[in-house]
Design an enzyme around this catalytic site. Structure first.
Site, PDB file in Angstrom:
ATOM      1  N   HIS A   1       0.843  -1.210   0.000  1.00 24.23           N
ATOM      2  CA  HIS A   1       0.000   0.000   0.000  1.00 24.23           C
ATOM      3  C   HIS A   1       0.875   1.256   0.000  1.00 24.23           C
ATOM      4  O   HIS A   1       0.597   2.221  -0.705  1.00 24.23           O
ATOM      5  CB  HIS A   1      -0.881   0.050   1.258  1.00 24.23           C
ATOM      6  CG  HIS A   1      -1.853  -1.085   1.396  1.00 24.23           C
ATOM      7  ND1 HIS A   1      -1.992  -1.808   2.552  1.00 24.23           N
ATOM      8  CD2 HIS A   1      -2.770  -1.599   0.533  1.00 24.23           C
ATOM      9  CE1 HIS A   1      -2.935  -2.719   2.409  1.00 24.23           C
ATOM     10  NE2 HIS A   1      -3.419  -2.626   1.195  1.00 24.23           N
TER      11      HIS A   1
ATOM     12  N   LYS B   1     -16.131  -8.401   7.791  1.00 20.39           N
ATOM     13  CA  LYS B   1     -15.262  -9.193   8.665  1.00 20.39           C
ATOM     14  C   LYS B   1     -14.930  -8.384   9.920  1.00 20.39           C
ATOM     15  O   LYS B   1     -14.961  -7.168   9.898  1.00 20.39           O
ATOM     16  CB  LYS B   1     -13.936  -9.517   7.961  1.00 20.39           C
ATOM     17  CG  LYS B   1     -14.059  -9.778   6.512  1.00 20.39           C
ATOM     18  CD  LYS B   1     -12.738  -9.590   5.796  1.00 20.39           C
ATOM     19  CE  LYS B   1     -12.774  -8.362   4.913  1.00 20.39           C
ATOM     20  NZ  LYS B   1     -11.582  -8.087   4.159  1.00 20.39           N
TER      21      LYS B   1
ATOM     22  N   ARG C   1      -1.696  -6.105  -8.202  1.00 15.50           N
ATOM     23  CA  ARG C   1      -0.504  -6.887  -7.856  1.00 15.50           C
ATOM     24  C   ARG C   1      -0.241  -7.983  -8.859  1.00 15.50           C
ATOM     25  O   ARG C   1       0.787  -8.052  -9.487  1.00 15.50           O
ATOM     26  CB  ARG C   1      -0.706  -7.569  -6.497  1.00 15.50           C
ATOM     27  CG  ARG C   1      -0.657  -6.667  -5.330  1.00 15.50           C
ATOM     28  CD  ARG C   1      -1.210  -7.337  -4.112  1.00 15.50           C
ATOM     29  NE  ARG C   1      -2.653  -7.414  -4.191  1.00 15.50           N
ATOM     30  CZ  ARG C   1      -3.435  -7.706  -3.173  1.00 15.50           C
ATOM     31  NH1 ARG C   1      -2.900  -7.996  -2.011  1.00 15.50           N
ATOM     32  NH2 ARG C   1      -4.736  -7.718  -3.315  1.00 15.50           N
TER      33      ARG C   1
ATOM     34  N   SER D   1      -2.924  -7.818   3.219  1.00 11.98           N
ATOM     35  CA  SER D   1      -3.208  -7.630   4.645  1.00 11.98           C
ATOM     36  C   SER D   1      -3.542  -8.977   5.290  1.00 11.98           C
ATOM     37  O   SER D   1      -3.160  -9.243   6.432  1.00 11.98           O
ATOM     38  CB  SER D   1      -4.372  -6.658   4.824  1.00 11.98           C
ATOM     39  OG  SER D   1      -4.016  -5.393   4.329  1.00 11.98           O
TER      40      SER D   1
HETATM   41  P1  ADP Z   1      -9.222  -4.897  -0.178  1.00 12.69           P
HETATM   42  O1  ADP Z   1      -9.807  -3.760  -0.965  1.00 12.69           O
HETATM   43  O2  ADP Z   1      -9.272  -6.217  -0.888  1.00 12.69           O
HETATM   44  O3  ADP Z   1      -9.615  -4.957   1.254  1.00 12.69           O
HETATM   45  P2  ADP Z   1      -6.833  -3.723   0.668  1.00 12.69           P
HETATM   46  O4  ADP Z   1      -7.640  -2.821   1.476  1.00 12.69           O
HETATM   47  O5  ADP Z   1      -5.791  -4.528   1.351  1.00 12.69           O
HETATM   48  O6  ADP Z   1      -7.680  -4.652  -0.196  1.00 12.69           O
HETATM   49  O7  ADP Z   1      -6.109  -2.913  -0.484  1.00 12.69           O
HETATM   50  C1  ADP Z   1      -6.558  -1.704  -1.015  1.00 12.69           C
HETATM   51  C2  ADP Z   1      -5.938  -1.529  -2.373  1.00 12.69           C
HETATM   52  O8  ADP Z   1      -4.539  -1.766  -2.303  1.00 12.69           O
HETATM   53  C3  ADP Z   1      -6.459  -2.484  -3.433  1.00 12.69           C
HETATM   54  O9  ADP Z   1      -6.492  -1.805  -4.671  1.00 12.69           O
HETATM   55  C4  ADP Z   1      -5.427  -3.560  -3.486  1.00 12.69           C
HETATM   56  O10 ADP Z   1      -5.366  -4.171  -4.767  1.00 12.69           O
HETATM   57  C5  ADP Z   1      -4.194  -2.741  -3.235  1.00 12.69           C
HETATM   58  N1  ADP Z   1      -3.130  -3.585  -2.721  1.00 12.69           N
HETATM   59  C6  ADP Z   1      -3.210  -4.514  -1.744  1.00 12.69           C
HETATM   60  N2  ADP Z   1      -2.027  -5.114  -1.557  1.00 12.69           N
HETATM   61  C7  ADP Z   1      -1.168  -4.565  -2.443  1.00 12.69           C
HETATM   62  C8  ADP Z   1       0.213  -4.782  -2.753  1.00 12.69           C
HETATM   63  N3  ADP Z   1       0.939  -5.707  -2.152  1.00 12.69           N
HETATM   64  N4  ADP Z   1       0.750  -4.019  -3.713  1.00 12.69           N
HETATM   65  C9  ADP Z   1       0.009  -3.093  -4.352  1.00 12.69           C
HETATM   66  N5  ADP Z   1      -1.288  -2.849  -4.139  1.00 12.69           N
HETATM   67  C10 ADP Z   1      -1.869  -3.581  -3.185  1.00 12.69           C
END
Ligand code: ADP
Length: 166
Positions: free
Chosen positions: A22, A46, A95, A133
């Site tokens: 992120h 969740k 990713r 995450s």
């Molecule tokens: P979600 O929306 O599935 O709960 P997150 O909140 O973890 O996912 O992630 C928010 C955004 O960050 C999403 O666009 C996700 O694709 C992106 N993201 C998550 N992990 C990574 C990573 N390792 N590298 C780049 N972008 C990521």
């Protein structure tokens, strides 16, 4: 400023917790947009590890040196939040190929709900592509070493949760 330039990009997600994938996306985004608003989704089904307020605080601490990065939480539809902020760019991280189908569906649905909003995808540095995450939480729960995979404020908060802080 040209009326075609977008002053604000919104980066929505759960960020439970924020990790270096992120962080990498935000670092790229500040080179492209004058302002980046990290928007923590509060209405996740969740049970989160960190409350929305905790996640906002941890992201704020992480980007203290970046005045152009703001953080807030939101609930409900992203397009409704976009209308409130007046922003027209949604940032998402891409990713791996398996992200594509879900992200593509979301981008097209959001376009249908709000045609003025564009979704922009950024890819992280290769070394962060395997981070999620969910994986961070799994490794942390099992006592694994996650140093370097999350920013220092998140590392400290995780250690505090486990009660291992000095
Ligand atoms: P979600 O929306 O599935 O709960 P997150 O909140 O973890 O996912 O992630 C928010 C955004 O960050 C999403 O666009 C996700 O694709 C992106 N993201 C998550 N992990 C990574 C990573 N390792 N590298 C780049 N972008 C990521």
């Amino acid at each position: 400023m040209s009326p075609h330039l977008q002053p604000l990009a919104v980066y929505p997600g759960s960020f439970d917790p924020l990790h270096m994938g992120h962080v990498d996306i935000v670092h790229r985004a500040v080179r492209l947009f004058p302002g980046v608003l990290v928007a923590v989704l509060a209405n996740t089904e969740k049970k989160p590890l960190f409350s929305a307020e905790e996640r906002v605080a941890l992201i704020q601490q992480t980007f203290l040196q970046y005045p152009q990065v703001k953080v807030t939480s939101f609930s409900g539809l992203l397009v409704d939040f976009m209308r409130v902020t007046g922003a027209r760019v949604v940032l998402r991280g891409m990713r791996v190929v398996s992200d594509f189908e879900y992200e593509f569906q979301m981008a097209l649905m959001n376009r249908r709900l709000c045609p003025e909003v564009e979704t922009v995808f950024l890819t992280p540095q290769e070394e962060f592509t395997y981070l999620s995450s969910r994986l961070i939480k799994e490794i942390w729960t099992l006592g694994g070493d996650i140093r370097g995979l999350v920013p220092p404020p998140v590392q400290a908060a995780l250690e505090q949760k486990r009660g291992t802080s000095p």
